[in-house]
Motif scaffolding. Structure first.
Motif, PDB file in Angstrom:
ATOM      1  N   HIS A  13       0.834  -1.209   0.000  1.00 21.14           N
ATOM      2  CA  HIS A  13       0.000   0.000   0.000  1.00 21.14           C
ATOM      3  C   HIS A  13       0.865   1.254   0.000  1.00 21.14           C
ATOM      4  CE1 HIS A  13      -4.037  -1.659   0.323  1.00 21.14           C
ATOM      5  NE2 HIS A  13      -3.553  -2.551   1.159  1.00 21.14           N
ATOM      6  N   TRP A  14       1.927   1.256   0.784  1.00 14.54           N
ATOM      7  CA  TRP A  14       2.824   2.411   0.859  1.00 14.54           C
ATOM      8  C   TRP A  14       3.369   2.738  -0.525  1.00 14.54           C
ATOM      9  CZ3 TRP A  14       3.851   5.913   4.502  1.00 14.54           C
ATOM     10  CH2 TRP A  14       4.968   6.720   4.346  1.00 14.54           C
ATOM     11  N   GLN A  15       3.763   1.713  -1.250  1.00  9.04           N
ATOM     12  CA  GLN A  15       4.316   1.919  -2.590  1.00  9.04           C
ATOM     13  C   GLN A  15       3.261   2.503  -3.534  1.00  9.04           C
ATOM     14  OE1 GLN A  15       5.786  -2.061  -3.107  1.00  9.04           O
ATOM     15  NE2 GLN A  15       7.864  -1.484  -2.500  1.00  9.04           N
ATOM     16  N   LEU A  16       2.031   2.062  -3.396  1.00  4.85           N
ATOM     17  CA  LEU A  16       0.953   2.599  -4.238  1.00  4.85           C
ATOM     18  C   LEU A  16       0.634   4.048  -3.882  1.00  4.85           C
ATOM     19  CD1 LEU A  16      -1.486  -0.457  -4.281  1.00  4.85           C
ATOM     20  CD2 LEU A  16      -0.059   0.353  -6.174  1.00  4.85           C
ATOM     21  N   LEU A  17       0.852   4.417  -2.631  1.00 10.92           N
ATOM     22  CA  LEU A  17       0.537   5.767  -2.163  1.00 10.92           C
ATOM     23  C   LEU A  17       1.699   6.739  -2.354  1.00 10.92           C
ATOM     24  CD1 LEU A  17      -1.235   4.790   1.179  1.00 10.92           C
ATOM     25  CD2 LEU A  17      -2.334   5.619  -0.904  1.00 10.92           C
ATOM     26  N   TRP A  18       2.825   6.263  -2.870  1.00  6.47           N
ATOM     27  CA  TRP A  18       4.029   7.077  -2.955  1.00  6.47           C
ATOM     28  C   TRP A  18       3.823   8.435  -3.624  1.00  6.47           C
ATOM     29  CZ3 TRP A  18       7.978   7.234  -0.088  1.00  6.47           C
ATOM     30  CH2 TRP A  18       9.096   7.975  -0.473  1.00  6.47           C
ATOM     31  N   PRO A  19       2.997   8.551  -4.668  1.00  7.84           N
ATOM     32  CA  PRO A  19       2.831   9.866  -5.310  1.00  7.84           C
ATOM     33  C   PRO A  19       2.186  10.939  -4.410  1.00  7.84           C
ATOM     34  CG  PRO A  19       2.058   8.129  -6.764  1.00  7.84           C
ATOM     35  CD  PRO A  19       2.332   7.504  -5.430  1.00  7.84           C
ATOM     36  N   GLU A  24      -0.186  12.988   3.790  1.00  2.00           N
ATOM     37  CA  GLU A  24      -1.356  12.229   3.323  1.00  2.00           C
ATOM     38  C   GLU A  24      -1.042  10.731   3.285  1.00  2.00           C
ATOM     39  OE1 GLU A  24      -5.253  11.584   2.143  1.00  2.00           O
ATOM     40  OE2 GLU A  24      -4.325  13.395   2.937  1.00  2.00           O
ATOM     41  N   ARG A  25       0.155  10.395   2.855  1.00  2.00           N
ATOM     42  CA  ARG A  25       0.586   8.994   2.787  1.00  2.00           C
ATOM     43  C   ARG A  25       0.568   8.379   4.190  1.00  2.00           C
ATOM     44  NH1 ARG A  25       5.005  10.062  -0.223  1.00  2.00           N
ATOM     45  NH2 ARG A  25       6.378  10.056   1.554  1.00  2.00           N
ATOM     46  N   ILE A  26       1.087   9.100   5.166  1.00  4.05           N
ATOM     47  CA  ILE A  26       1.121   8.605   6.544  1.00  4.05           C
ATOM     48  C   ILE A  26      -0.298   8.429   7.085  1.00  4.05           C
ATOM     49  CG2 ILE A  26       1.750   9.239   8.914  1.00  4.05           C
ATOM     50  CD1 ILE A  26       4.294  10.553   7.621  1.00  4.05           C
ATOM     51  N   LYS A  27      -1.153   9.394   6.819  1.00  2.43           N
ATOM     52  CA  LYS A  27      -2.548   9.320   7.272  1.00  2.43           C
ATOM     53  C   LYS A  27      -3.241   8.097   6.668  1.00  2.43           C
ATOM     54  CE  LYS A  27      -6.917  11.704   6.811  1.00  2.43           C
ATOM     55  NZ  LYS A  27      -7.601  12.576   5.892  1.00  2.43           N
ATOM     56  N   ARG A  28      -3.067   7.901   5.389  1.00  2.00           N
ATOM     57  CA  ARG A  28      -3.745   6.781   4.723  1.00  2.00           C
ATOM     58  C   ARG A  28      -3.182   5.436   5.149  1.00  2.00           C
ATOM     59  NH1 ARG A  28      -5.589   8.225  -1.270  1.00  2.00           N
ATOM     60  NH2 ARG A  28      -6.515  10.242  -0.848  1.00  2.00           N
ATOM     61  N   ILE A  29      -1.863   5.344   5.316  1.00  2.00           N
ATOM     62  CA  ILE A  29      -1.283   4.060   5.714  1.00  2.00           C
ATOM     63  C   ILE A  29      -1.737   3.702   7.122  1.00  2.00           C
ATOM     64  CG2 ILE A  29       0.948   4.679   6.728  1.00  2.00           C
ATOM     65  CD1 ILE A  29       0.503   2.008   4.087  1.00  2.00           C
ATOM     66  N   ASP A  30      -1.938   4.702   7.982  1.00  2.05           N
ATOM     67  CA  ASP A  30      -2.447   4.441   9.328  1.00  2.05           C
ATOM     68  C   ASP A  30      -3.881   3.915   9.261  1.00  2.05           C
ATOM     69  OD1 ASP A  30      -2.066   4.443  12.177  1.00  2.05           O
ATOM     70  OD2 ASP A  30      -3.467   6.135  12.242  1.00  2.05           O
ATOM     71  N   GLU A  31      -4.688   4.490   8.379  1.00  2.00           N
ATOM     72  CA  GLU A  31      -6.067   4.009   8.206  1.00  2.00           C
ATOM     73  C   GLU A  31      -6.068   2.572   7.681  1.00  2.00           C
ATOM     74  OE1 GLU A  31      -7.648   6.931   5.547  1.00  2.00           O
ATOM     75  OE2 GLU A  31      -8.028   8.385   7.143  1.00  2.00           O
TER      76      GLU A  31
END
Length: 55
Positions: A13-19, A24-31
């Motif tokens: 997921h982190w790799q997909l959120l990289w852009p 925002e990436r940290i917030k989403r990975i926590d969710e």
């Protein structure tokens, strides 16, 4: 889910959120982490509820 599987899933997921911006990436990975932990708990409860000892 093993710790390795959990880590691998978060990395995917982190790799997909990289852009996204870092905050925002940290917030989403926590969710996503919370969702994965909740799904794991549901799976454990489901397994226990299927146990004939509790029927």
């Amino acid at each position: 889910m093993t710790s390795q599987q959990f880590g691998d899933e978060l990395l995917r997921h982190w790799q997909l959120l990289w852009p996204l911006p870092a905050s925002e990436r940290i917030k989403r990975i926590d969710e996503i982490r919370q969702d994965l932990e909740f799904e794991e708990q549901l799976s454990l409860v489901s397994t226990e509820m299927a146990n004939p000892e509790f029927a």
